[in-house]
Design a protein around this motif. Structure first.
Motif, PDB file in Angstrom:
ATOM      1  N   LYS A  60       0.814  -1.179   0.029  1.00 30.19           N
ATOM      2  CA  LYS A  60      -0.129  -0.022  -0.116  1.00 30.19           C
ATOM      3  C   LYS A  60       0.746   1.322   0.076  1.00 30.19           C
ATOM      4  O   LYS A  60       0.540   2.117  -0.623  1.00 30.19           O
ATOM      5  N   LYS A  64       0.988   4.075  -2.868  1.00 27.16           N
ATOM      6  CA  LYS A  64       0.785   5.614  -2.454  1.00 27.16           C
ATOM      7  C   LYS A  64       1.998   6.498  -2.699  1.00 27.16           C
ATOM      8  O   LYS A  64       2.007   7.514  -2.710  1.00 27.16           O
ATOM      9  N   ARG A  66       4.817   6.484  -1.240  1.00 25.12           N
ATOM     10  CA  ARG A  66       5.246   6.866   0.188  1.00 25.12           C
ATOM     11  C   ARG A  66       6.770   6.182   0.385  1.00 25.12           C
ATOM     12  O   ARG A  66       7.470   6.434   1.176  1.00 25.12           O
ATOM     13  N   SER A 130      -1.530  -4.134  28.065  1.00 24.50           N
ATOM     14  CA  SER A 130      -2.558  -2.846  28.175  1.00 24.50           C
ATOM     15  C   SER A 130      -2.977  -2.569  29.473  1.00 24.50           C
ATOM     16  O   SER A 130      -3.545  -1.303  29.742  1.00 24.50           O
ATOM     17  N   HIS A 164       3.656   0.734  25.720  1.00 24.03           N
ATOM     18  CA  HIS A 164       2.266   0.161  25.399  1.00 24.03           C
ATOM     19  C   HIS A 164       2.061   0.920  24.207  1.00 24.03           C
ATOM     20  O   HIS A 164       1.782   2.067  24.042  1.00 24.03           O
ATOM     21  N   ASN A 167      -3.294   0.261  18.569  1.00 24.37           N
ATOM     22  CA  ASN A 167      -3.714  -0.561  17.414  1.00 24.37           C
ATOM     23  C   ASN A 167      -4.656   0.274  16.377  1.00 24.37           C
ATOM     24  O   ASN A 167      -5.682   1.003  16.939  1.00 24.37           O
ATOM     25  N   PRO A 168      -4.332   0.586  15.241  1.00 28.15           N
ATOM     26  CA  PRO A 168      -3.058  -0.075  14.270  1.00 28.15           C
ATOM     27  C   PRO A 168      -1.693   0.663  14.602  1.00 28.15           C
ATOM     28  O   PRO A 168      -1.832   1.703  14.522  1.00 28.15           O
ATOM     29  N   ASN A 214      -6.215   2.893  29.515  1.00 22.56           N
ATOM     30  CA  ASN A 214      -7.281   1.994  29.430  1.00 22.56           C
ATOM     31  C   ASN A 214      -7.939   2.032  30.801  1.00 22.56           C
ATOM     32  O   ASN A 214      -9.191   1.606  30.844  1.00 22.56           O
TER      33      ASN A 214
HETATM   34  N1  CAA Z   1      -3.003  -1.761  10.123  1.00 22.05           N
HETATM   35  C1  CAA Z   1      -2.357  -0.789   9.557  1.00 22.05           C
HETATM   36  N2  CAA Z   1      -2.890   0.414   9.107  1.00 22.05           N
HETATM   37  C2  CAA Z   1      -4.268   0.430   9.136  1.00 22.05           C
HETATM   38  C3  CAA Z   1      -4.990  -0.635   9.698  1.00 22.05           C
HETATM   39  C4  CAA Z   1      -4.375  -1.614  10.164  1.00 22.05           C
HETATM   40  N3  CAA Z   1      -5.157  -2.652  10.533  1.00 22.05           N
HETATM   41  N4  CAA Z   1      -6.415  -0.325   9.553  1.00 22.05           N
HETATM   42  C5  CAA Z   1      -6.372   0.893   8.757  1.00 22.05           C
HETATM   43  N5  CAA Z   1      -5.104   1.104   8.580  1.00 22.05           N
HETATM   44  C6  CAA Z   1      -4.719   2.524   8.007  1.00 22.05           C
HETATM   45  C7  CAA Z   1      -5.111   2.405   6.578  1.00 22.05           C
HETATM   46  O1  CAA Z   1      -4.266   1.589   5.716  1.00 22.05           O
HETATM   47  C8  CAA Z   1      -5.066   3.905   6.247  1.00 22.05           C
HETATM   48  O2  CAA Z   1      -3.802   4.333   5.936  1.00 22.05           O
HETATM   49  P1  CAA Z   1      -3.291   5.306   4.798  1.00 22.05           P
HETATM   50  O3  CAA Z   1      -3.954   6.669   5.381  1.00 22.05           O
HETATM   51  O4  CAA Z   1      -1.910   5.334   4.898  1.00 22.05           O
HETATM   52  O5  CAA Z   1      -3.671   4.662   3.416  1.00 22.05           O
HETATM   53  C9  CAA Z   1      -5.544   4.624   7.589  1.00 22.05           C
HETATM   54  O6  CAA Z   1      -5.229   3.590   8.488  1.00 22.05           O
HETATM   55  C10 CAA Z   1      -6.859   4.996   7.433  1.00 22.05           C
HETATM   56  O7  CAA Z   1      -7.674   3.803   7.112  1.00 22.05           O
HETATM   57  P2  CAA Z   1      -8.982   3.789   6.475  1.00 22.05           P
HETATM   58  O8  CAA Z   1      -9.182   4.931   5.625  1.00 22.05           O
HETATM   59  O9  CAA Z   1      -9.329   2.323   5.876  1.00 22.05           O
HETATM   60  O10 CAA Z   1     -10.061   3.877   7.613  1.00 22.05           O
HETATM   61  P3  CAA Z   1     -10.312   5.182   8.719  1.00 22.05           P
HETATM   62  O11 CAA Z   1      -9.935   6.477   8.141  1.00 22.05           O
HETATM   63  O12 CAA Z   1     -11.626   4.728   9.216  1.00 22.05           O
HETATM   64  O13 CAA Z   1      -9.391   4.688   9.625  1.00 22.05           O
HETATM   65  C11 CAA Z   1      -8.864   3.745  11.850  1.00 22.05           C
HETATM   66  C12 CAA Z   1      -9.301   3.496  10.436  1.00 22.05           C
HETATM   67  C13 CAA Z   1      -7.329   4.448  11.694  1.00 22.05           C
HETATM   68  C14 CAA Z   1      -8.670   2.448  12.451  1.00 22.05           C
HETATM   69  C15 CAA Z   1      -9.526   4.795  12.742  1.00 22.05           C
HETATM   70  O14 CAA Z   1     -11.093   4.106  12.528  1.00 22.05           O
HETATM   71  C16 CAA Z   1      -9.129   4.931  14.006  1.00 22.05           C
HETATM   72  O15 CAA Z   1      -8.407   5.651  14.521  1.00 22.05           O
HETATM   73  N6  CAA Z   1      -9.881   4.287  14.880  1.00 22.05           N
HETATM   74  C17 CAA Z   1      -9.751   4.236  16.387  1.00 22.05           C
HETATM   75  C18 CAA Z   1      -8.660   3.521  16.681  1.00 22.05           C
HETATM   76  C19 CAA Z   1      -8.364   3.589  18.247  1.00 22.05           C
HETATM   77  O16 CAA Z   1      -8.708   4.043  18.952  1.00 22.05           O
HETATM   78  N7  CAA Z   1      -7.140   2.585  18.551  1.00 22.05           N
HETATM   79  C20 CAA Z   1      -6.724   2.503  19.799  1.00 22.05           C
HETATM   80  C21 CAA Z   1      -7.277   1.418  20.034  1.00 22.05           C
HETATM   81  S1  CAA Z   1      -6.974   0.870  21.972  1.00 22.05           S
HETATM   82  C22 CAA Z   1      -5.541   0.125  21.920  1.00 22.05           C
HETATM   83  O17 CAA Z   1      -4.820  -0.177  20.938  1.00 22.05           O
HETATM   84  C23 CAA Z   1      -4.589  -0.214  23.094  1.00 22.05           C
HETATM   85  C24 CAA Z   1      -5.375  -1.049  24.183  1.00 22.05           C
HETATM   86  O18 CAA Z   1      -4.550  -1.232  25.181  1.00 22.05           O
HETATM   87  C25 CAA Z   1      -6.505  -1.787  24.029  1.00 22.05           C
END
Ligand code: CAA
Length: 306
Positions: A60, A64, A66, A130, A164, A167-168, A214
């Motif tokens: 990807k 793009k 990059r 976490s 810590h 995700n992602p 968390n």
């Molecule tokens: N791995 C890597 N990159 C990913 C991905 C994954 N699983 N899922 C999405 N992406 C990337 C995409 O490739 C895209 O990258 P580019 O801009 O470089 O092309 C970018 O994220 C945006 O993706 P999308 O356009 O497909 O989708 P979106 O704009 O809806 O974003 C998201 C997806 C980044 C996941 C966004 O919905 C988001 O920020 N969600 C909240 C995530 C969050 O809160 N994470 C923390 C969770 S808590 C935790 O992790 C810790 C814990 O202790 C529990």
């Protein structure tokens, strides 16, 4: 006063666990910090899945514009797999390991005891937990014959630190840094420096259940689940309220599915057991969904179907 970042001195990194977190950590380490990575998972199937994700994300980035093809090849070339049969012996030469296995204290204790025995005495032992106590994990590095108060005991446990990631991992800009009671300043400084080299902003939390992230996020997610359970609103209306009303990228139920409902439950139990505060008690619906094997995105079903 401006502070200077100490060199992290990581010439080779070990990543333990090739799930979504471990894979992401391996990728940003190889891509941003440009450090050779040894990736270990006891399941070759999991490693295969992890590497497929790495390849997809690199493709990807090339698509793009990059990364050039050659740069992507270099990043991929920095990630080497440790054969499952080598066990932790395959990580012997690393200067730091980041553990990213599931949220289970006993599992982490067993792993850290083995890592401390197998790795170089100066290697940093970081956990991506976490919510679990870093101090307990650090204590587990000591064999039965080593006193925690001895110079040797203090030296061994001083290498453990909480690092810590979120995700992602390639997208989220934060790393939370947590010091165990035993962690040395040198370990903390080097771990921070490594996270910065991975392109992350670092915040610091004390070693309390759930740290900052968390301890704040999980009651929010749990409250959303209880709103659903009580029939106050539909899943879509709960999520849309938070997405459009508060500009969250995902609603709390979507986010729970994204994190994994088993992980959310494990974190909530650690919070509840660690604080005895009823505000952290997991909702019955969450427990039931995990019992049913509905774990969110990774299992194809959670609050939504995937
Ligand atoms: N791995 C890597 N990159 C990913 C991905 C994954 N699983 N899922 C999405 N992406 C990337 C995409 O490739 C895209 O990258 P580019 O801009 O470089 O092309 C970018 O994220 C945006 O993706 P999308 O356009 O497909 O989708 P979106 O704009 O809806 O974003 C998201 C997806 C980044 C996941 C966004 O919905 C988001 O920020 N969600 C909240 C995530 C969050 O809160 N994470 C923390 C969770 S808590 C935790 O992790 C810790 C814990 O202790 C529990």
């Amino acid at each position: 006063m401006a502070s200077t970042l100490v060199p992290h001195g990581i010439r080779r990194l070990g990543v333990l666990g090739a799930g979504q977190m471990g894979t992401g950590i391996a990728l940003v380490s190889a891509m941003r910090a440009k450090v050779p990575v040894l990736l270990y998972d006891k399941s070759p199937e999991q490693v295969k899945k992890g590497l497929a994700l790495v390849d997809k994300l690199l493709d990807k980035d090339v698509g793009k514009g990059r990364l050039t093809n050659d740069e992507a090849k270099d990043v991929r070339g920095r990630i080497e797999v440790v054969p499952a049969e080598s066990g932790f012996k395959g990580l012997r030469d690393v200067d730091m390991v980041v553990e990213a296995v599931s949220e289970n204290l006993q599992l982490k204790e067993t792993i850290f005891a083995s890592l401390a025995a197998e790795l170089k005495p100066e290697a940093i032992l970081a956990t991506n937990t976490s919510s679990i106590s870093i101090t307990k994990i650090a204590a587990a590095t000591l064999g039965k014959n080593v006193s925690p108060a001895s110079e040797e005991g203090k030296r061994i446990a001083s290498r453990v630190v909480g690092l810590h990631f979120f995700n992602p991992v390639p997208v989220m800009k934060l790393v939370e840094l947590i010091s165990a009671l035993q962690t040395s300043q040198e370990t903390l400084d080097r771990a921070r420096s490594f996270a910065v080299a991975c392109g992350k902003t670092v915040t610091v939390s004390k070693d309390v259940p759930g740290f900052v992230s968390n301890a704040l996020l999980m009651p929010f997610i749990n409250e959303a689940i209880m709103h659903l359970e009580k029939g106050i609103a539909t899943r879509e209306d709960i999520d849309t309220t938070l997405k459009l009303g508060m500009n969250h990228p995902m609603g709390p139920l979507q986010l729970a599915d994204f994190i994994g409902l088993d992980t959310c439950l494990a974190i909530q139990k650690t919070l509840y057991e660690g604080t005895s505060d009823s505000k952290y008690r997991p909702s019955i619906l969450l427990e039931q969904m995990v019992n049913a094997g509905w774990l969110g995105r990774k299992s194809g079903k959670g609050f939504y179907d995937y």
